[in-house]
Design an enzyme around this catalytic site. Structure first.
Site, mmCIF file in Angstrom:
data_model
loop_
_atom_site.group_PDB
_atom_site.id
_atom_site.type_symbol
_atom_site.label_atom_id
_atom_site.label_comp_id
_atom_site.label_asym_id
_atom_site.label_seq_id
_atom_site.Cartn_x
_atom_site.Cartn_y
_atom_site.Cartn_z
ATOM 1 N N ASP A 221 -23.885 -21.601 20.368
ATOM 2 C CA ASP A 221 -24.188 -21.552 18.860
ATOM 3 C C ASP A 221 -22.608 -21.571 18.169
ATOM 4 O O ASP A 221 -21.801 -20.828 18.352
ATOM 5 C CB ASP A 221 -24.788 -20.364 18.317
ATOM 6 C CG ASP A 221 -25.156 -20.348 16.705
ATOM 7 O OD1 ASP A 221 -24.237 -21.099 16.091
ATOM 8 O OD2 ASP A 221 -25.526 -19.386 16.158
ATOM 9 N N SER B 135 -19.173 -37.556 7.756
ATOM 10 C CA SER B 135 -20.241 -38.423 7.392
ATOM 11 C C SER B 135 -19.778 -39.145 6.161
ATOM 12 O O SER B 135 -18.956 -38.948 5.465
ATOM 13 C CB SER B 135 -21.236 -37.363 6.596
ATOM 14 O OG SER B 135 -22.266 -37.994 6.047
ATOM 15 N N TYR C 37 -24.268 -30.383 1.678
ATOM 16 C CA TYR C 37 -23.931 -31.248 2.986
ATOM 17 C C TYR C 37 -22.581 -32.045 2.743
ATOM 18 O O TYR C 37 -21.759 -32.072 3.585
ATOM 19 C CB TYR C 37 -25.004 -32.019 3.484
ATOM 20 C CG TYR C 37 -24.961 -33.063 4.684
ATOM 21 C CD1 TYR C 37 -25.084 -32.127 5.791
ATOM 22 C CD2 TYR C 37 -24.868 -34.223 4.597
ATOM 23 C CE1 TYR C 37 -25.005 -33.035 7.087
ATOM 24 C CE2 TYR C 37 -24.705 -34.959 5.542
ATOM 25 C CZ TYR C 37 -24.603 -34.555 6.897
ATOM 26 O OH TYR C 37 -24.461 -35.178 8.010
ATOM 27 N N LYS D 261 -19.118 -31.962 4.721
ATOM 28 C CA LYS D 261 -18.424 -32.978 5.438
ATOM 29 C C LYS D 261 -16.945 -33.377 4.807
ATOM 30 O O LYS D 261 -16.100 -33.734 5.623
ATOM 31 C CB LYS D 261 -19.581 -34.129 5.381
ATOM 32 C CG LYS D 261 -20.700 -33.745 6.342
ATOM 33 C CD LYS D 261 -20.413 -33.491 7.978
ATOM 34 C CE LYS D 261 -21.533 -33.262 8.572
ATOM 35 N NZ LYS D 261 -21.133 -32.954 9.918
#
Ligand code: NAD
Length: 253
Positions: free
Chosen positions: A62, A142, A155, A159
């Site tokens: 993890d 991203s 998100y 990024k």
């Protein structure tokens, strides 16, 4: 073979971009530690690499846990004696949600995997690479870091954070002959794709809307990112560090 005898760790390698990159690196001669939180997915990618004649080992980890990051770096070095490439690729997406409706726990989970996970990987991999005076730390960012879409603020922020981390780490690592590079994919055909489209499954409408935003007229395949990761990990990219390489068919223009 562009990565002959190199040792690589790829996180999130049980699926999508990570699996394609692990396979591509092995095809180019690297020995690959396949890392994912999903044990069955780890085994599948290792089997695929071995079936194709490559060398791999698997580890369930993890990336949000310091001990797991330390352990995967130690496993790669114990098994193969060095660490040339660490691809910090594991990540989690966000359902399209306006900020007032995003739960605090969603922020914590996205930042734990997409930011802290990448930070922890660097904390344990970079000392090994600096000591060797050789290594490449790759990060999956991203296009949302550069050109976000509405409803993906959490998100996108995660990024964006790793693009800045890339630049800061690149400066630290450069005097030691180590490079740090981010990759920014546009929407890619992986199990993560429907979440960005706010759908359970990718459908015609979602695809049409997304493709319309990409000048080259298609989405990424995982192989597009695997090709980029192999290039950036190789000596062909010897003068590339601190960059965020957009693999986006022109989306960010
Ligand atoms: N698919 C896209 O459209 C797209 C676009 C831009 C960026 N990305 C980024 O690409 C990377 C890879 O995503 P993908 O599209 O291949 O998705 P994917 O869902 O196919 O693969 C992600 C993998 O990460 C693993 N993972 C999740 N949390 C983890 C953790 N805590 N520890 C270890 N492994 C964990 C999952 O088990 C899964 O195998 C991610 O960082 C994602 O944010 C994806």
């Amino acid at each position: 073979m562009r990565l002959k005898d190199r040792v690589a760790i790829v996180t999130g390698a049980g699926s999508g971009i990570g699996a394609a990159s692990a396979l591509a690196m092995a095809r180019e001669g690297a020995r690959v530690l396949v890392v994912d939180i999903n044990d069955a997915a780890v085994k599948k990618t290792v089997e695929q690499i071995e079936k194709a004649g490559g060398q791999a080992a698997g580890a369930r980890a993890d990336v949000t846990r310091a001990a797991d990051n330390q352990s995967i770096v130690e496993q790669a070095v114990a098994r193969w004696g060095r660490l040339d490439v660490f691809f910090a690729n594991a990540g989690v997406p966000q359902w399209k949600t306006d900020i007032e409706d995003v739960e605090e726990k969603t922020f914590d989970q996205i930042f734990a995997v997409n930011v802290k996970g990448v930070w922890l990987g660097a904390k344990y991999a970079l000392p090994v690479m600096k000591k060797q005076r050789r290594g490449v730390y790759l990060i999956t960012s991203s296009t949302s870091a550069i050109r976000p879409r509405p409803g993906g603020q959490t998100y996108a922020a995660s990024k964006g954070a790793v693009v800045t981390l890339t630049k800061a780490l690149a400066l630290e690592a450069a005097p030691h002959g180590v490079r740090v590079v981010a990759i920014a994919p546009v929407a890619t055909h992986t199990p993560m794709l429907p979440t960005f489209m706010n759908k359970v499954e990718v459908d015609e409408e979602g695809l049409r809307q997304y493709i319309a935003t990409v000048p080259l007229g298609r989405l990424n395949e995982p192989q597009d990112l695997a090709n980029t990761a192999v290039f950036l990990a190789s000596d062909d990219a010897a003068m590339i560090t601190g960059s965020c390489v957009e693999v986006d068919g022109g989306r960010c223009i």
